[in-house]
Design an enzyme around this catalytic site. Sequence first.
Site, short mmCIF file in Angstrom:
data_model
loop_
_atom_site.label_atom_id
_atom_site.label_comp_id
_atom_site.label_asym_id
_atom_site.label_seq_id
_atom_site.Cartn_x
_atom_site.Cartn_y
_atom_site.Cartn_z
N LYS A 12 4.55 12.04 -3.41
CA LYS A 12 5.37 10.95 -2.87
C LYS A 12 6.30 11.52 -1.80
O LYS A 12 7.06 12.46 -2.08
CB LYS A 12 6.18 10.32 -4.02
CG LYS A 12 7.02 9.12 -3.63
CD LYS A 12 7.52 8.40 -4.89
CE LYS A 12 8.48 7.29 -4.55
NZ LYS A 12 8.97 6.59 -5.75
N ASP A 44 8.65 6.07 7.97
CA ASP A 44 8.28 7.42 8.42
C ASP A 44 7.39 8.15 7.41
O ASP A 44 6.99 9.28 7.64
CB ASP A 44 9.54 8.25 8.70
CG ASP A 44 10.43 8.43 7.48
OD1 ASP A 44 10.05 7.93 6.38
OD2 ASP A 44 11.50 9.06 7.60
N GLY A 45 7.13 7.50 6.27
CA GLY A 45 6.25 8.12 5.28
C GLY A 45 6.89 9.25 4.50
O GLY A 45 6.23 9.92 3.72
N ARG A 57 4.09 13.12 -8.58
CA ARG A 57 4.18 12.17 -9.68
C ARG A 57 2.89 12.19 -10.48
O ARG A 57 1.80 12.24 -9.92
CB ARG A 57 4.42 10.78 -9.07
CG ARG A 57 4.47 9.66 -10.06
CD ARG A 57 5.26 8.50 -9.51
NE ARG A 57 4.51 7.71 -8.53
CZ ARG A 57 5.03 6.62 -7.94
NH1 ARG A 57 6.27 6.24 -8.19
NH2 ARG A 57 4.31 5.94 -7.07
N ASP A 90 8.01 3.71 -10.43
CA ASP A 90 8.79 3.53 -9.22
C ASP A 90 10.29 3.49 -9.49
O ASP A 90 10.88 2.42 -9.66
CB ASP A 90 8.33 2.27 -8.46
CG ASP A 90 8.16 2.62 -7.00
OD1 ASP A 90 8.92 3.48 -6.53
OD2 ASP A 90 7.27 2.07 -6.34
N GLY A 126 0.84 -1.21 0.00
CA GLY A 126 0.00 0.00 0.00
C GLY A 126 0.86 1.24 0.00
O GLY A 126 2.07 1.18 0.24
N ASP A 175 4.42 -5.06 -7.28
CA ASP A 175 3.76 -3.78 -6.95
C ASP A 175 4.34 -2.64 -7.78
O ASP A 175 3.78 -1.55 -7.81
CB ASP A 175 3.90 -3.46 -5.46
CG ASP A 175 5.33 -3.49 -4.99
OD1 ASP A 175 5.97 -4.55 -5.11
OD2 ASP A 175 5.83 -2.45 -4.51
N ASN A 176 5.46 -2.90 -8.44
CA ASN A 176 6.08 -1.86 -9.26
C ASN A 176 5.86 -2.12 -10.75
O ASN A 176 6.63 -1.65 -11.57
CB ASN A 176 7.57 -1.76 -8.94
CG ASN A 176 7.81 -1.28 -7.52
OD1 ASN A 176 6.95 -0.64 -6.93
ND2 ASN A 176 8.97 -1.59 -6.97
N ARG A 181 -1.67 -1.39 -10.27
CA ARG A 181 -0.49 -2.25 -10.39
C ARG A 181 -0.93 -3.71 -10.42
O ARG A 181 -2.05 -4.03 -10.00
CB ARG A 181 0.40 -2.09 -9.16
CG ARG A 181 0.69 -0.68 -8.77
CD ARG A 181 0.75 -0.53 -7.25
NE ARG A 181 0.85 0.88 -6.88
CZ ARG A 181 1.99 1.53 -6.72
NH1 ARG A 181 3.13 0.88 -6.83
NH2 ARG A 181 2.01 2.81 -6.43
P1 AMP Z 1 9.02 0.79 -3.05
O1 AMP Z 1 10.30 0.10 -2.74
O2 AMP Z 1 9.15 2.28 -3.22
O3 AMP Z 1 8.26 0.13 -4.14
O4 AMP Z 1 8.14 0.65 -1.72
C1 AMP Z 1 7.68 -0.57 -1.24
C2 AMP Z 1 6.70 -0.32 -0.11
O5 AMP Z 1 7.33 0.33 0.98
C3 AMP Z 1 5.52 0.55 -0.49
O6 AMP Z 1 4.41 0.05 0.20
C4 AMP Z 1 5.94 1.90 0.01
O7 AMP Z 1 4.84 2.75 0.25
C5 AMP Z 1 6.64 1.53 1.30
N1 AMP Z 1 7.60 2.56 1.72
C6 AMP Z 1 8.76 2.88 1.13
N2 AMP Z 1 9.39 3.87 1.80
C7 AMP Z 1 8.61 4.17 2.86
C8 AMP Z 1 8.71 5.11 3.94
N3 AMP Z 1 9.75 5.94 4.06
N4 AMP Z 1 7.72 5.13 4.84
C9 AMP Z 1 6.66 4.30 4.74
N5 AMP Z 1 6.50 3.41 3.75
C10 AMP Z 1 7.47 3.34 2.81
MG MG Z 2 6.71 0.61 -5.17
#
Ligand code: AMP
Ligand code: MG
Length: 491
Positions: A117, A129-130, A180, A266, A94, A256-257, A187
Site C-alpha cells: 500500500k 499520487d499513488g 498488508r 482499511d 480500484g 469498498d471498505n 469487497r
Molecule cells: P480509501 O479512502 O483508502 O478507502 O481510498 C479510496 C480510494 O481512493 C481508493 O480507490 C484508493 O485507492 C484511492 N486513493 C487513496 N489515496 C490515494 C492516493 N494517494 N493516490 C491514488 N489513489 C488513492
Molecule cells: Mg479503501
Amino acid sequence: MTNSKAMTEAGWNLDNSYARLPESFFTTLDLNPVRAPKLIILNKPLAASLGLNDEALQTTEGAELFAGNQIPEGSLPLAQAYAGHQFGHFNMLGDGRALLIGEQITPKGERFDIQLKGSGRTPYSRGGDGRAALGPMLREYIISEAMHALGIPTTRSLAVVTTGETILRETAQPGAIMTRVADSHLRVGTFQYAAEWGTVDDLQALADYTIKRHFPELESDENRYLSLFQEVIKRQAALIAKWQLVGFIHGVMNTDNMALSGETIDYGPCAFMDTYDPETVFSSIDRQGRYAYGNQPNIAGWNLARFVETLLPLLHDNQEQAVEVAQETISDFPDLYRSNWLTGMRNKLGLFNEEPEDETLIEGLLKLMQKYRADYTNTFRALTFDKLEDTVLFGKDEFEQWHELWQARLARQQEPKASSHELMRNSNPAVIPRNHRVEEALEAAEKDGDYEVMERLLDALSSPYAHSPEQVKYTTLPEASARPYRTFCGT
Ligand code: AMP
Ligand code: MG
C-alpha cells in the site's frame, strides 16, 4: 525479478488466483521503484506464520521487496478494480495506490493476499499520487495489530518501509509503503463493480471465486449465492459486534471498505472511543456523523443491502422473487448483530447464562456511562477488578442501584464469582490503542526517527487481556483538551 540467495531463502510461495478471474477485474502492472527503501518495522511473528524467514527479509533485498522495487519469484503484480459507495455516493474506485503482489500459501496451506500500500500510481489512481505517508502507514500498522490481538478479525501488517522520497500532503512528509496481509481483498465494492460494468458471467465468476476462497463448504448448496449472502451477513454481524464491544470506530465504512471475508479493512480515520458516547465521530471528513460509533451497525446493514443488490441476477431467474428473497434474508441482520453484541456484553459483565432482563441491565450501565461521561474501557476494567472508586460513576446513587442489580444478577447464576472474574478479565481489555498514545508514537517516529515509543506501545497492545503492571501506563486518559480529537484519511 530477483533470484538472489536471500530471496530464495525468504520462503515465498506465491500463487495468483485473482489473475485467473476475467481480465476486467484487474490490471497487471510494472513496478514503480522508489529511491531509497529502508525497513522500519517487520512483524516477525506474522512473517513466521506465513512461512517467511525474517532474517532473509531484514536484508537490502527485503527492503527492496517491501518497497516494490523488486518482486519475489512467482509474483504477478496487479491492481484490483472495484467500485463503492463513498459516504453514500457511488463511484468507480480500484487500487489507486496499492499493488497485490500475490497470494502467499503458508506451510499450513492457507492463502493470504500480500499487498503493498503506497506503491505508486495505477490506472485507478484518478488524481492521486499513488503514494502514502509514513504516519498513516504506521498508524494502520499499530491499530490493525492491536485489533488482531484483541481477537477481532482484521487485515494485518507485515512491514513498513520508508521510500527515501518526500510526498506532498498539507505539508511535505516522508513517503512510506506498508505491506498488508489479508484473507483477501474482495469487497462489497468488487461486486458493485461487477454488477455495474461486468456481464452476468463476470459476476458469477466473481461469486464462485469468493465462495471457493472463503466459503468452500457452500459450493454444493442448492442456491449457493443465497448461502454466500447469508454467510457474509453472519460474519459482518459478528465483526461489527466486536467493534462495538471494544469501542472501535472505523470512520469510513464505505462499501469498498467492507471485506467479504469478514475482516476489518482499511484503517484510515479510525480510532477508539474513550468517553462512552454513541455519537462519537473522530473523522474530520464525517461531518454528518454517518459513521459515528452508534451508527456502525446500521451502516453495516446498509452496505449489506448494496451487496445483495449486486447478487440479484444470481439469486433467482425471476427478479421479483430475487428481491423478495434478498429482503427476507437481510432482515435477519439486526437480530443477528444484536445477539452477537448481547453475548459479548454478557461476557463483559461476567454473565454465563441468559435472563430476559439482561438487555435492560446492560443498557442501564451504558446510559450511566453516557450521562456521567465515563471512560468506556476503564469502566469495564473497574468492574472487572472491583475497583469502583476508579470510575467517575463511583458515589452516584444511580450507579449504586445499578451495581446492586448486577450483583444480584451474578448471584443468581451457578458459576462462582471467580469464574465471572475470569470471564471479565478475558473480555475487557486492559489496553486499547488510545489516541494520545498512538499520536505520541507517531510523532516520535515522524519527527525524530525514534521508533522505540511505537515498539513499546505495540508491546503493550500485543496482549490486551494480560492486565500486567507494565500496561498501566497505557490505561491513562489523555489530558483534557479544548479541542476534540480529530483523525484524517491521510490519503
Ligand atoms: P480509501 O479512502 O483508502 O478507502 O481510498 C479510496 C480510494 O481512493 C481508493 O480507490 C484508493 O485507492 C484511492 N486513493 C487513496 N489515496 C490515494 C492516493 N494517494 N493516490 C491514488 N489513489 C488513492
Ligand atoms: Mg479503501
